[in-house]
Design a protein around this motif. Sequence first.
Motif, PDB file in Angstrom:
ATOM      1  N   ALA A  21       0.849  -1.201   0.000  1.00 56.23           N
ATOM      2  CA  ALA A  21       0.000   0.000   0.000  1.00 56.23           C
ATOM      3  C   ALA A  21       0.882   1.248   0.000  1.00 56.23           C
ATOM      4  O   ALA A  21       0.960   1.978   0.995  1.00 56.23           O
ATOM      5  CB  ALA A  21      -0.939  -0.009   1.209  1.00 56.23           C
ATOM      6  N   PRO A  22       1.533   1.512  -1.113  1.00 55.75           N
ATOM      7  CA  PRO A  22       2.493   2.631  -1.154  1.00 55.75           C
ATOM      8  C   PRO A  22       1.852   4.005  -1.016  1.00 55.75           C
ATOM      9  O   PRO A  22       2.556   4.979  -0.730  1.00 55.75           O
ATOM     10  CB  PRO A  22       3.166   2.461  -2.527  1.00 55.75           C
ATOM     11  CG  PRO A  22       2.219   1.646  -3.334  1.00 55.75           C
ATOM     12  CD  PRO A  22       1.506   0.756  -2.377  1.00 55.75           C
ATOM     13  N   ASN A  23       0.536   4.104  -1.203  1.00 53.88           N
ATOM     14  CA  ASN A  23      -0.124   5.394  -0.998  1.00 53.88           C
ATOM     15  C   ASN A  23      -0.347   5.695   0.479  1.00 53.88           C
ATOM     16  O   ASN A  23      -0.682   6.827   0.845  1.00 53.88           O
ATOM     17  CB  ASN A  23      -1.474   5.423  -1.725  1.00 53.88           C
ATOM     18  CG  ASN A  23      -1.306   5.371  -3.232  1.00 53.88           C
ATOM     19  OD1 ASN A  23      -0.330   5.875  -3.765  1.00 53.88           O
ATOM     20  ND2 ASN A  23      -2.253   4.749  -3.901  1.00 53.88           N
ATOM     21  N   VAL A  24      -0.209   4.671   1.307  1.00 54.87           N
ATOM     22  CA  VAL A  24      -0.504   4.822   2.732  1.00 54.87           C
ATOM     23  C   VAL A  24       0.772   4.749   3.577  1.00 54.87           C
ATOM     24  O   VAL A  24       0.945   5.525   4.522  1.00 54.87           O
ATOM     25  CB  VAL A  24      -1.498   3.725   3.188  1.00 54.87           C
ATOM     26  CG1 VAL A  24      -1.737   3.788   4.694  1.00 54.87           C
ATOM     27  CG2 VAL A  24      -2.812   3.865   2.419  1.00 54.87           C
ATOM     28  N   PHE A  25       1.653   3.830   3.212  1.00 59.21           N
ATOM     29  CA  PHE A  25       2.855   3.603   4.015  1.00 59.21           C
ATOM     30  C   PHE A  25       4.092   3.992   3.221  1.00 59.21           C
ATOM     31  O   PHE A  25       4.178   3.756   2.009  1.00 59.21           O
ATOM     32  CB  PHE A  25       2.973   2.112   4.380  1.00 59.21           C
ATOM     33  CG  PHE A  25       1.794   1.565   5.119  1.00 59.21           C
ATOM     34  CD1 PHE A  25       1.662   1.743   6.484  1.00 59.21           C
ATOM     35  CD2 PHE A  25       0.797   0.870   4.441  1.00 59.21           C
ATOM     36  CE1 PHE A  25       0.569   1.238   7.164  1.00 59.21           C
ATOM     37  CE2 PHE A  25      -0.300   0.351   5.120  1.00 59.21           C
ATOM     38  CZ  PHE A  25      -0.416   0.540   6.478  1.00 59.21           C
ATOM     39  N   LYS A  26       5.050   4.571   3.908  1.00 56.34           N
ATOM     40  CA  LYS A  26       6.340   4.804   3.252  1.00 56.34           C
ATOM     41  C   LYS A  26       7.441   4.758   4.311  1.00 56.34           C
ATOM     42  O   LYS A  26       7.187   4.930   5.513  1.00 56.34           O
ATOM     43  CB  LYS A  26       6.360   6.145   2.523  1.00 56.34           C
ATOM     44  CG  LYS A  26       6.375   7.356   3.429  1.00 56.34           C
ATOM     45  CD  LYS A  26       6.683   8.619   2.631  1.00 56.34           C
ATOM     46  CE  LYS A  26       6.882   9.804   3.572  1.00 56.34           C
ATOM     47  NZ  LYS A  26       7.304  11.018   2.864  1.00 56.34           N
ATOM     48  N   LEU A  27       8.631   4.502   3.839  1.00 51.02           N
ATOM     49  CA  LEU A  27       9.794   4.623   4.706  1.00 51.02           C
ATOM     50  C   LEU A  27      10.438   5.969   4.427  1.00 51.02           C
ATOM     51  O   LEU A  27      10.671   6.328   3.270  1.00 51.02           O
ATOM     52  CB  LEU A  27      10.787   3.479   4.433  1.00 51.02           C
ATOM     53  CG  LEU A  27      10.300   2.078   4.800  1.00 51.02           C
ATOM     54  CD1 LEU A  27      11.354   1.040   4.409  1.00 51.02           C
ATOM     55  CD2 LEU A  27       9.976   1.961   6.283  1.00 51.02           C
ATOM     56  N   ASN A  28      10.715   6.716   5.476  1.00 55.21           N
ATOM     57  CA  ASN A  28      11.318   8.033   5.265  1.00 55.21           C
ATOM     58  C   ASN A  28      12.830   7.896   5.043  1.00 55.21           C
ATOM     59  O   ASN A  28      13.367   6.790   4.966  1.00 55.21           O
ATOM     60  CB  ASN A  28      10.960   8.981   6.419  1.00 55.21           C
ATOM     61  CG  ASN A  28      11.605   8.585   7.732  1.00 55.21           C
ATOM     62  OD1 ASN A  28      12.566   7.809   7.771  1.00 55.21           O
ATOM     63  ND2 ASN A  28      11.080   9.107   8.821  1.00 55.21           N
ATOM     64  N   GLU A  29      13.484   9.027   4.939  1.00 57.29           N
ATOM     65  CA  GLU A  29      14.905   8.990   4.606  1.00 57.29           C
ATOM     66  C   GLU A  29      15.750   8.333   5.699  1.00 57.29           C
ATOM     67  O   GLU A  29      16.874   7.929   5.456  1.00 57.29           O
ATOM     68  CB  GLU A  29      15.427  10.406   4.289  1.00 57.29           C
ATOM     69  CG  GLU A  29      15.149  11.469   5.331  1.00 57.29           C
ATOM     70  CD  GLU A  29      13.713  11.992   5.315  1.00 57.29           C
ATOM     71  OE1 GLU A  29      13.348  12.661   6.286  1.00 57.29           O
ATOM     72  OE2 GLU A  29      12.944  11.713   4.361  1.00 57.29           O
TER      73      GLU A  29
END
Length: 63
Positions: A21-29
């Motif tokens: 679910a890339p629109n909801v979850f992401k890993l930050n820098e």
Amino acid sequence: MIKIQVDMEKCQHYGQCVYEAPNVFKLNESDKLEYTATADDSELANVRAATDVCPMQAITIVD
Ligand code: SF4
């Protein structure tokens, strides 16, 4: 609208949810998980998939 909670005590930032679910979850820098607390109903299948693959069972869809 769906509501999402991630237990950050459990989350190990593996990022499997990001693939589902890339629109909801992401890993930050810093490779830490960030997520949106709400998402459109159209994301439900993706968020369910993320919930299923999370190895820590850290994701909850709040009714
Ligand atoms: S799959 Fe689970 S443990 Fe991995 S980043 Fe997502 S919520 Fe955290």
